[in-house]
Design a protein around this motif. Structure first.
Motif, mmCIF file in Angstrom:
data_model
loop_
_atom_site.group_PDB
_atom_site.id
_atom_site.type_symbol
_atom_site.label_atom_id
_atom_site.label_comp_id
_atom_site.label_asym_id
_atom_site.label_seq_id
_atom_site.Cartn_x
_atom_site.Cartn_y
_atom_site.Cartn_z
ATOM 1 N N ALA A 1 0.799 -1.227 0.000
ATOM 2 C CA ALA A 1 0.000 0.000 0.000
ATOM 3 C C ALA A 1 0.835 1.283 0.000
ATOM 4 O O ALA A 1 0.517 2.231 -0.731
ATOM 5 C CB ALA A 1 -0.981 -0.014 1.171
ATOM 6 N N PRO A 2 1.911 1.390 0.790
ATOM 7 C CA PRO A 2 2.702 2.623 0.762
ATOM 8 C C PRO A 2 3.447 2.844 -0.554
ATOM 9 O O PRO A 2 3.813 3.971 -0.879
ATOM 10 C CB PRO A 2 3.698 2.432 1.917
ATOM 11 C CG PRO A 2 3.124 1.366 2.772
ATOM 12 C CD PRO A 2 2.392 0.469 1.833
ATOM 13 N N PHE A 3 3.681 1.763 -1.315
ATOM 14 C CA PHE A 3 4.456 1.862 -2.545
ATOM 15 C C PHE A 3 3.581 2.164 -3.753
ATOM 16 O O PHE A 3 3.950 2.968 -4.613
ATOM 17 C CB PHE A 3 5.233 0.555 -2.776
ATOM 18 C CG PHE A 3 6.167 0.187 -1.667
ATOM 19 C CD1 PHE A 3 7.446 0.706 -1.625
ATOM 20 C CD2 PHE A 3 5.770 -0.678 -0.656
ATOM 21 C CE1 PHE A 3 8.324 0.370 -0.601
ATOM 22 C CE2 PHE A 3 6.632 -1.019 0.372
ATOM 23 C CZ PHE A 3 7.915 -0.481 0.401
ATOM 24 N N VAL A 4 2.446 1.490 -3.841
ATOM 25 C CA VAL A 4 1.529 1.682 -4.987
ATOM 26 C C VAL A 4 0.118 1.904 -4.420
ATOM 27 O O VAL A 4 -0.703 0.986 -4.431
ATOM 28 C CB VAL A 4 1.577 0.473 -5.951
ATOM 29 C CG1 VAL A 4 2.807 0.525 -6.833
ATOM 30 C CG2 VAL A 4 1.567 -0.849 -5.175
ATOM 31 N N PRO A 5 -0.176 3.093 -3.926
ATOM 32 C CA PRO A 5 -1.437 3.323 -3.197
ATOM 33 C C PRO A 5 -2.697 3.076 -4.011
ATOM 34 O O PRO A 5 -3.666 2.527 -3.488
ATOM 35 C CB PRO A 5 -1.324 4.800 -2.779
ATOM 36 C CG PRO A 5 -0.273 5.392 -3.664
ATOM 37 C CD PRO A 5 0.675 4.297 -3.980
ATOM 38 N N PHE A 6 -2.688 3.460 -5.287
ATOM 39 C CA PHE A 6 -3.912 3.323 -6.086
ATOM 40 C C PHE A 6 -4.114 1.870 -6.534
ATOM 41 O O PHE A 6 -5.237 1.359 -6.508
ATOM 42 C CB PHE A 6 -3.865 4.268 -7.290
ATOM 43 C CG PHE A 6 -3.796 5.709 -6.908
ATOM 44 C CD1 PHE A 6 -4.892 6.345 -6.327
ATOM 45 C CD2 PHE A 6 -2.624 6.436 -7.089
ATOM 46 C CE1 PHE A 6 -4.826 7.676 -5.956
ATOM 47 C CE2 PHE A 6 -2.553 7.769 -6.715
ATOM 48 C CZ PHE A 6 -3.653 8.391 -6.142
ATOM 49 N N VAL A 7 -3.035 1.222 -6.943
ATOM 50 C CA VAL A 7 -3.131 -0.186 -7.349
ATOM 51 C C VAL A 7 -3.550 -1.052 -6.171
ATOM 52 O O VAL A 7 -4.422 -1.922 -6.286
ATOM 53 C CB VAL A 7 -1.791 -0.683 -7.927
ATOM 54 C CG1 VAL A 7 -1.837 -2.185 -8.178
ATOM 55 C CG2 VAL A 7 -1.457 0.047 -9.215
ATOM 56 N N SER A 8 -2.935 -0.818 -5.013
ATOM 57 C CA SER A 8 -3.272 -1.618 -3.826
ATOM 58 C C SER A 8 -4.720 -1.404 -3.412
ATOM 59 O O SER A 8 -5.388 -2.347 -2.959
ATOM 60 C CB SER A 8 -2.331 -1.276 -2.672
ATOM 61 O OG SER A 8 -2.460 0.082 -2.299
ATOM 62 N N GLU A 9 -5.240 -0.178 -3.566
ATOM 63 C CA GLU A 9 -6.634 0.087 -3.209
ATOM 64 C C GLU A 9 -7.583 -0.680 -4.128
ATOM 65 O O GLU A 9 -8.590 -1.242 -3.674
ATOM 66 C CB GLU A 9 -6.916 1.589 -3.297
ATOM 67 C CG GLU A 9 -8.346 1.987 -2.934
ATOM 68 C CD GLU A 9 -8.702 1.682 -1.478
ATOM 69 O OE1 GLU A 9 -9.902 1.596 -1.183
ATOM 70 O OE2 GLU A 9 -7.791 1.530 -0.638
#
Length: 381
Positions: A89-97
């Protein structure tokens, strides 16, 4: 879901790896080493997709919907994906969401509405099994080296081979490997797995000095050093380099310390073998093909073509079919006749007939031994 201790060894391994990378990523991020943290995540993703998921396919596709093994596989994978989504989540916030929403959309209010509202994972050290991690790392290395040896020898993965010989640098996990022969047989498509202590029976080693690096360092003694290296045992030299990272040689009362950058130990398989060298072992494949092995290889190619045609016809993986084949090649016909039971089992064919079908839907495929016409009908049985 069943507790961790009741699940299969493969499930326990991937959960051990998951918690290990949670700990490692947290430690590296606390040290502001985001690049190192990403490396840990990518390493786990490789193991999850290219080993765990692939090795669990039979359980995922099992027809027993409520079997404990199948439920374990699904729940373990889900747990890995859910935890991994929080980790990234901290690295790819939109993809992880987006991934989080896809994973949790059916769970209602029992989970956080956003991955960014969830607590960051905390490693469960009780689940981390360092020994199992080493064992699985070793068998994955053997499988990878075996595939590399196949590619070097230009042997197709679907062509069965008589056997693989593994020369281990250490016997620490030999008993565990012996108990998991079936994995290597399946991964490398071989009939037998053996373990040896000496690789010289199957391979030879050529010691090549890096003249550009060594010349400025050793000066006038370079010719003697080169001569000494050529007379050394390549296997012993390689083992020293692998275990200690350097080799000390005395030339004219002058000590010269050589590293892996200074010399190259090249492995060359002997006739009838293909080989690859890794950090922990040498993997050697027998390349001699008998008539029976060649026939089985043709049969495996036919299975692949039929499976591709099933996808082309947009059949479900569980759909049963009636199969019709035609070829002018005696080699293909003979191989299919020998492999008929396996072909039907792998492709879910209730029957297999040699018949030339007049249809625009049929497909014509080319094998090394000739052309093969394939036609199938979805069965209502």
């Amino acid at each position: 879901f069943r507790p961790y201790s009741s699940r299969s060894e493969l499930d326990r391994w991937v959960l051990s790896e998951l918690n290990a990378i949670v700990a490692a990523v947290t430690q590296k991020m606390d040290a502001y080493d985001n690049y190192g943290a990403c490396g840990q995540i990518l390493s786990f993703l490789d193991g999850l997709s290219n080993w765990y998921v692939r090795r669990s396919r039979d359980r995922f596709w099992s027809s027993e919907k409520s079997s404990p093994e199948k439920l374990d596989a699904y729940w373990t994978l889900y747990e890995c994906l859910l935890t991994l989504t929080k980790v990234i989540a901290p690295f790819v916030p939109f993809v992880s969401e987006k991934i989080w929403q896809n994973l949790t959309s059916g769970l209602g209010g029992s989970v956080c509405k956003s991955v960014h509202l969830a607590d960051y994972p905390v490693a469960q050290y009780a689940v981390v099994d360092a020994t199992l991690s080493k064992q699985m790392e070793l068998i994955r290395e053997i499988a990878s080296l075996g595939r590399a040896a196949r590619m070097e020898a230009k042997l197709k993965v679907r062509q069965p081979l008589a056997g693989v010989t593994v020369v281990l640098n250490s016997d620490a996990h030999r008993d565990w490997l012996l108990a998991h022969d079936s994995i290597l047989k399946e991964e490398l498509n071989v009939k037998a797995v053996t373990y040896e202590t000496q690789a010289e029976k199957y391979v030879s080693y050529d010691v090549l000095p890096n003249l550009k690096l060594l010349g400025p360092r050793v000066g006038k003694i370079l010719p003697k050093l080169k001569q000494h290296l050529q007379s050394c045992s390549g296997a012993e030299l390689l083992q020293k380099l692998t275990t200690t990272g350097s080799v000390a040689i005395c030339i004219d009362s002058q000590d010269v310390v050589l590293t892996e950058e200074d010399i190259l130990v090249k492995l060359s398989p002997k006739a009838g073998w293909a080989a690859a060298q890794g950090q922990n072992c040498v993997v050697v494949l027998s390349t001699e093909l008998t008539h029976e092995l060649i026939q089985e290889g043709i049969g495996r190619d036919v299975i692949r073509l039929i499976q591709d045609y099933r996808k082309q016809r947009e059949l479900e993986f569980s759909d049963r079919i009636r199969l019709f084949l035609w070829t002018e090649s005696d080699a293909i016909r003979s191989a299919v006749d020998v492999m008929q039971e396996t072909i039907c089992s792998e492709t879910l064919a209730l029957s297999l007939e040699w018949r030339k079908v007049d249809s625009s839907v049929k497909t014509l495929q080319e094998l090394d031994q000739g052309g093969l016409e394939i036609f199938l009908e979805k069965s209502s049985d």
